[in-house]
Design a protein around this motif. Structure first.
Motif, PDB file in Angstrom:
ATOM      1  N   GLY A   8      -9.329   8.007   4.417  1.00 56.73           N
ATOM      2  CA  GLY A   8      -8.088   8.044   3.654  1.00 56.73           C
ATOM      3  C   GLY A   8      -6.901   7.648   4.500  1.00 56.73           C
ATOM      4  O   GLY A   8      -6.573   8.320   5.484  1.00 56.73           O
ATOM      5  N   GLY A   9      -6.259   6.532   4.118  1.00 57.15           N
ATOM      6  CA  GLY A   9      -5.123   6.020   4.884  1.00 57.15           C
ATOM      7  C   GLY A   9      -3.794   6.425   4.302  1.00 57.15           C
ATOM      8  O   GLY A   9      -2.854   5.634   4.292  1.00 57.15           O
ATOM      9  N   GLY A  10      -3.700   7.666   3.792  1.00 55.60           N
ATOM     10  CA  GLY A  10      -2.439   8.176   3.266  1.00 55.60           C
ATOM     11  C   GLY A  10      -1.598   8.804   4.361  1.00 55.60           C
ATOM     12  O   GLY A  10      -1.752   8.502   5.546  1.00 55.60           O
ATOM     13  N   SER A  11      -0.717   9.716   3.968  1.00 53.90           N
ATOM     14  CA  SER A  11       0.225  10.300   4.929  1.00 53.90           C
ATOM     15  C   SER A  11      -0.485  10.952   6.101  1.00 53.90           C
ATOM     16  O   SER A  11      -0.180  10.683   7.266  1.00 53.90           O
ATOM     17  N   ALA A  12      -1.460  11.824   5.818  1.00 52.38           N
ATOM     18  CA  ALA A  12      -2.153  12.521   6.899  1.00 52.38           C
ATOM     19  C   ALA A  12      -3.028  11.570   7.703  1.00 52.38           C
ATOM     20  O   ALA A  12      -3.065  11.627   8.934  1.00 52.38           O
ATOM     21  N   GLY A  13      -3.747  10.683   7.020  1.00 50.61           N
ATOM     22  CA  GLY A  13      -4.640   9.775   7.719  1.00 50.61           C
ATOM     23  C   GLY A  13      -3.915   8.854   8.681  1.00 50.61           C
ATOM     24  O   GLY A  13      -4.395   8.593   9.796  1.00 50.61           O
ATOM     25  N   CYS A  14      -2.742   8.360   8.266  1.00 49.06           N
ATOM     26  CA  CYS A  14      -1.964   7.481   9.155  1.00 49.06           C
ATOM     27  C   CYS A  14      -1.469   8.228  10.381  1.00 49.06           C
ATOM     28  O   CYS A  14      -1.476   7.699  11.501  1.00 49.06           O
ATOM     29  N   VAL A  15      -1.026   9.483  10.190  1.00 51.47           N
ATOM     30  CA  VAL A  15      -0.571  10.291  11.321  1.00 51.47           C
ATOM     31  C   VAL A  15      -1.715  10.498  12.311  1.00 51.47           C
ATOM     32  O   VAL A  15      -1.569  10.295  13.523  1.00 51.47           O
ATOM     33  N   PHE A  52       2.402   1.975 -10.484  1.00 49.33           N
ATOM     34  CA  PHE A  52       1.545   2.875 -11.242  1.00 49.33           C
ATOM     35  C   PHE A  52       0.653   2.046 -12.168  1.00 49.33           C
ATOM     36  O   PHE A  52       1.068   1.030 -12.710  1.00 49.33           O
ATOM     37  N   GLN A  53      -0.585   2.497 -12.319  1.00 49.49           N
ATOM     38  CA  GLN A  53      -1.553   1.825 -13.187  1.00 49.49           C
ATOM     39  C   GLN A  53      -1.876   0.404 -12.704  1.00 49.49           C
ATOM     40  O   GLN A  53      -2.115  -0.499 -13.499  1.00 49.49           O
ATOM     41  N   THR A  54      -1.839   0.206 -11.391  1.00 51.47           N
ATOM     42  CA  THR A  54      -2.233  -1.066 -10.795  1.00 51.47           C
ATOM     43  C   THR A  54      -3.325  -0.810  -9.769  1.00 51.47           C
ATOM     44  O   THR A  54      -3.773   0.331  -9.585  1.00 51.47           O
ATOM     45  N   GLN A  55      -3.716  -1.840  -9.036  1.00 58.37           N
ATOM     46  CA  GLN A  55      -4.742  -1.677  -8.001  1.00 58.37           C
ATOM     47  C   GLN A  55      -4.280  -0.753  -6.877  1.00 58.37           C
ATOM     48  O   GLN A  55      -5.109  -0.302  -6.069  1.00 58.37           O
ATOM     49  N   TYR A  56      -2.988  -0.457  -6.810  1.00 53.37           N
ATOM     50  CA  TYR A  56      -2.452   0.392  -5.754  1.00 53.37           C
ATOM     51  C   TYR A  56      -2.413   1.866  -6.150  1.00 53.37           C
ATOM     52  O   TYR A  56      -1.876   2.695  -5.415  1.00 53.37           O
ATOM     53  N   ASP A  57      -2.948   2.180  -7.318  1.00 53.88           N
ATOM     54  CA  ASP A  57      -2.884   3.534  -7.873  1.00 53.88           C
ATOM     55  C   ASP A  57      -4.295   3.941  -8.298  1.00 53.88           C
ATOM     56  O   ASP A  57      -5.024   3.152  -8.917  1.00 53.88           O
ATOM     57  N   TRP A  58      -4.692   5.173  -7.972  1.00 54.49           N
ATOM     58  CA  TRP A  58      -5.969   5.683  -8.478  1.00 54.49           C
ATOM     59  C   TRP A  58      -5.924   5.830  -9.994  1.00 54.49           C
ATOM     60  O   TRP A  58      -6.968   5.883 -10.635  1.00 54.49           O
ATOM     61  N   ALA A  59      -4.725   5.920 -10.544  1.00 51.61           N
ATOM     62  CA  ALA A  59      -4.527   5.920 -12.007  1.00 51.61           C
ATOM     63  C   ALA A  59      -5.329   7.028 -12.697  1.00 51.61           C
ATOM     64  O   ALA A  59      -5.928   6.817 -13.754  1.00 51.61           O
ATOM     65  N   PRO A  76      -0.443   9.679 -11.172  1.00 52.06           N
ATOM     66  CA  PRO A  76      -0.475   8.574 -10.196  1.00 52.06           C
ATOM     67  C   PRO A  76      -0.728   9.083  -8.780  1.00 52.06           C
ATOM     68  O   PRO A  76      -0.156  10.084  -8.361  1.00 52.06           O
ATOM     69  N   ARG A  77      -1.582   8.375  -8.044  1.00 49.62           N
ATOM     70  CA  ARG A  77      -1.827   8.663  -6.629  1.00 49.62           C
ATOM     71  C   ARG A  77      -2.008   7.342  -5.907  1.00 49.62           C
ATOM     72  O   ARG A  77      -2.682   6.424  -6.397  1.00 49.62           O
ATOM     73  N   GLY A  78      -1.450   7.239  -4.716  1.00 51.52           N
ATOM     74  CA  GLY A  78      -1.504   5.990  -3.978  1.00 51.52           C
ATOM     75  C   GLY A  78      -2.903   5.615  -3.530  1.00 51.52           C
ATOM     76  O   GLY A  78      -3.610   6.436  -2.942  1.00 51.52           O
ATOM     77  N   ARG A  79      -3.286   4.383  -3.822  1.00 53.06           N
ATOM     78  CA  ARG A  79      -4.581   3.842  -3.387  1.00 53.06           C
ATOM     79  C   ARG A  79      -4.281   2.581  -2.579  1.00 53.06           C
ATOM     80  O   ARG A  79      -4.507   1.451  -3.002  1.00 53.06           O
ATOM     81  N   VAL A  80      -3.723   2.789  -1.381  1.00 53.84           N
ATOM     82  CA  VAL A  80      -3.185   1.718  -0.554  1.00 53.84           C
ATOM     83  C   VAL A  80      -2.884   2.331   0.806  1.00 53.84           C
ATOM     84  O   VAL A  80      -2.745   3.567   0.915  1.00 53.84           O
ATOM     85  N   SER A  85       2.568   7.999  -0.031  1.00 50.43           N
ATOM     86  CA  SER A  85       3.855   7.737   0.627  1.00 50.43           C
ATOM     87  C   SER A  85       4.283   6.291   0.452  1.00 50.43           C
ATOM     88  O   SER A  85       5.420   5.935   0.773  1.00 50.43           O
ATOM     89  N   SER A  86       3.379   5.452  -0.088  1.00 44.71           N
ATOM     90  CA  SER A  86       3.731   4.067  -0.392  1.00 44.71           C
ATOM     91  C   SER A  86       4.200   3.877  -1.833  1.00 44.71           C
ATOM     92  O   SER A  86       4.700   2.808  -2.182  1.00 44.71           O
ATOM     93  N   ILE A  87       4.028   4.919  -2.674  1.00 46.53           N
ATOM     94  CA  ILE A  87       4.460   4.783  -4.067  1.00 46.53           C
ATOM     95  C   ILE A  87       5.202   6.028  -4.557  1.00 46.53           C
ATOM     96  O   ILE A  87       5.300   6.269  -5.757  1.00 46.53           O
ATOM     97  N   ASN A  88       5.741   6.835  -3.620  1.00 50.54           N
ATOM     98  CA  ASN A  88       6.435   8.050  -4.034  1.00 50.54           C
ATOM     99  C   ASN A  88       7.942   7.833  -4.067  1.00 50.54           C
ATOM    100  O   ASN A  88       8.444   6.737  -3.838  1.00 50.54           O
ATOM    101  N   ALA A  89       8.671   8.918  -4.339  1.00 43.17           N
ATOM    102  CA  ALA A  89      10.136   8.837  -4.446  1.00 43.17           C
ATOM    103  C   ALA A  89      10.839   9.069  -3.113  1.00 43.17           C
ATOM    104  O   ALA A  89      12.064   9.173  -3.073  1.00 43.17           O
TER     105      ALA A  89
END
Length: 517
Positions: A8-15, A52-59, A76-80, A85-89
């Protein structure tokens, strides 16, 4: 074969990928199901709902929510790279110290985590007891500060609430603009802040478009992961540890697919049971909210971002409406004065959030509150032994009466704000509002219009699924590091997830924990 395999390359994985690969003697492999974060608009703050609702979202969508009129709520959850953290506010919010301390675990108290918040942070205001200014994660002022957002802050003050210019300082209560994870007016995800500077290291490998199907275990010992990437089915071996950083929905799913979960549930899915732990996937919590939406004739909402001059302003001056995180301002309130911390968090968007999503039909304002101390709990379970099948997500929003009562109180506060002079020219035409302020109509509105604030957590909780060092109970060389380990959620989860990962990196490396300076 790598020393560490991070899923998982999200917030925790990147850190973790960045921190663990600081040691040139170890090899690190980070695998992410989605693509790289190289789409230009990912880094334009206002554009995030377009992903949201694209290849970058688990949708994902929830199951029918019984207490929300049976609606399925979009999740929505980031799939990228960068994950959510790539699709949040981009709101930088740590939460109140008392909420961490309520976990009852000194290893994860606020004072224990504060040094890691500070180590991560590069706050443009400079260093202080509560803030750092030399970390990889930029924390900045809003460069949009829309007039409508400012009017909402003024309305809250007119309604008797204090102003607050730092929700992450000594006092959380009050209203103001949020600080954001941006650099020069552009989104700065965990991938941008942590991973990108580390990519030049020869001991760090990043595999995108790689879907992990399960953790490989010999007995109770994790030895790697198996999955499918661009080159087909692959097994990646881990000499030291497998670290799951897949988020509150996918981390428990992956544990269950690997044979770690409630025995009866796993047997029903035809999965051999390696560790019987019925708590895996349980304790799911999130922040529901029901927003008020009004249109108005003032041509100052975020609709103006489509004008060519603002594209030029963004490119040349790094400010203006394209830098908006949409939820620009808000505040924290205690529903009762005797509470130890705020239990409501308000957000305002100088645009239209209607029908559960962002629209661009009219100049508008949308605002409301998240329930921070949510009592209702849901679960994540499997729908199939097929690792490509979506998990079953049931949040059970408002299953606990206390949550509905707090939502009613927050909606009354929102209606009170709408009556203040500062907002008078922005609340001309109601679009989504309750039929009246009676308890019956407020409850009906909440059931019909509540949606997620995108803050799922709790499904691999410390003490029930992982131990104090985030090692999966009943296993060896396997950890979970992400928002799923938080026993409760009480703020925007990106900042605490990064701090948890910072501390986890030290635990994994055997480094003495930092202390408050």
């Amino acid at each position: 074969m790598y020393d560490y395999v991070i899923v998982g390359g999200g917030s925790a994985g990147c850190v973790l990928a960045a921190r663990l690969s600081e040691d040139p003697e170890v090899s690190v492999c980070l695998v992410e199901a989605g693509p790289r974060d190289d789409h230009a608009d990912i880094h334009v703050p206002i554009r995030f709902p377009e992903f949201f609702q694209t290849q970058y979202d688990w949708a994902y969508r929830s199951e029918q929510e019984k207490f929300c009129e049976g609606r399925q709520i979009a999740l929505p959850r980031g799939r990228v790279l960068g994950g959510s953290s790539s699709i949040n506010a981009m709101i930088y919010s740590r939460g109140h110290r008392s909420h961490y301390d309520q976990w009852g675990n000194l290893n994860w108290s606020f004072d224990t985590l504060l040094p890691y918040f500070k180590r991560a942070e590069n706050n443009e205001r400079g260093a202080s007891y509560y803030h750092g200014n030399d970390g990889p994660l930029p924390v900045c002022e809003s460069r949009s500060k829309n007039l409508i957002s400012a009017a909402f802050i003024e309305a809250a003050i007119e309604a008797g609430h204090p102003a607050n210019d730092d929700f992450n300082g000594a006092i959380q209560d009050g209203f103001g603009f949020y600080q954001l994870t941006q650099r020069d007016g552009r989104r700065c995800s965990a991938a941008t802040a942590y991973l990108q500077p580390a990519l030049k290291r020869k001991n760090l490998t990043v595999k995108t478009d790689f879907m992990v199907h399960r953790v490989s275990l010999e007995g109770s010992t994790a030895t790697g992961v198996t999955g499918v990437g661009r080159d087909g089915a692959v097994t990646i071996q881990a000499a030291r540890e497998v670290i799951i950083c897949a988020g509150a929905y996918n981390s428990p799913q992956l544990l269950m697919l690997s044979g770690i979960g409630a025995a009866e549930h796993l047997k029903d899915q035809g999965i051999p049971v390696l560790v019987d732990n019925p708590e895996v996937g349980q304790n799911l919590s999130d922040h529901p909210h029901a927003l008020l939406v009004f249109t108005h004739p003032e041509k100052v909402s975020l609709l103006i971002a489509a004008e060519p001059r603002y594209g030029k302003q963004f490119t040349e001056e790094h400010n203006g409406p394209l830098t908006s995180n949409i939820s620009e301002a808000g505040g924290f309130i205690r529903s009762h004065p005797n509470l130890p911390a705020p239990d409501l968090q308000f957000h305002v968007a100088p645009t239209m959030f209607a029908d559960g999503g962002l629209t661009t039909k009219h100049h508008a304002i949308s605002f409301g509150a998240d329930i921070l101390e949510v009592k209702s709990r849901g679960e994540v379970t499997l729908t199939s032994h097929d690792p490509t099948a979506n998990p079953r997500i049931q949040h059970n929003y408002f299953s606990e009466p206390e949550d509905m009562e707090l939502a009613v109180a927050s909606l009354r506060m929102s209606l009170h704000f709408s009556e203040q002079k500062a907002l008078s020219k922005y609340v001309k035409t109601p679009v989504e509002v309750p039929a009246s302020d009676s308890d019956k109509d407020l409850r009906a509105y909440i059931r019909s219009y509540s949606s997620t604030a995108f803050h799922p957590a709790g499904t691999c909780s410390i003490g029930t699924v992982v131990d104090d060092e985030l090692r999966v109970l009943g296993t060896e060389r396997l950890r979970v590091v992400d928002a799923s380990v938080m026993p409760t959620i009480f703020c925007n989860p990106n900042a605490p997830t990064i701090a948890i990962a910072e501390r986890a990196a030290d635990l994994i490396r055997g480094i003495v924990p930092l202390e408050v300076i």
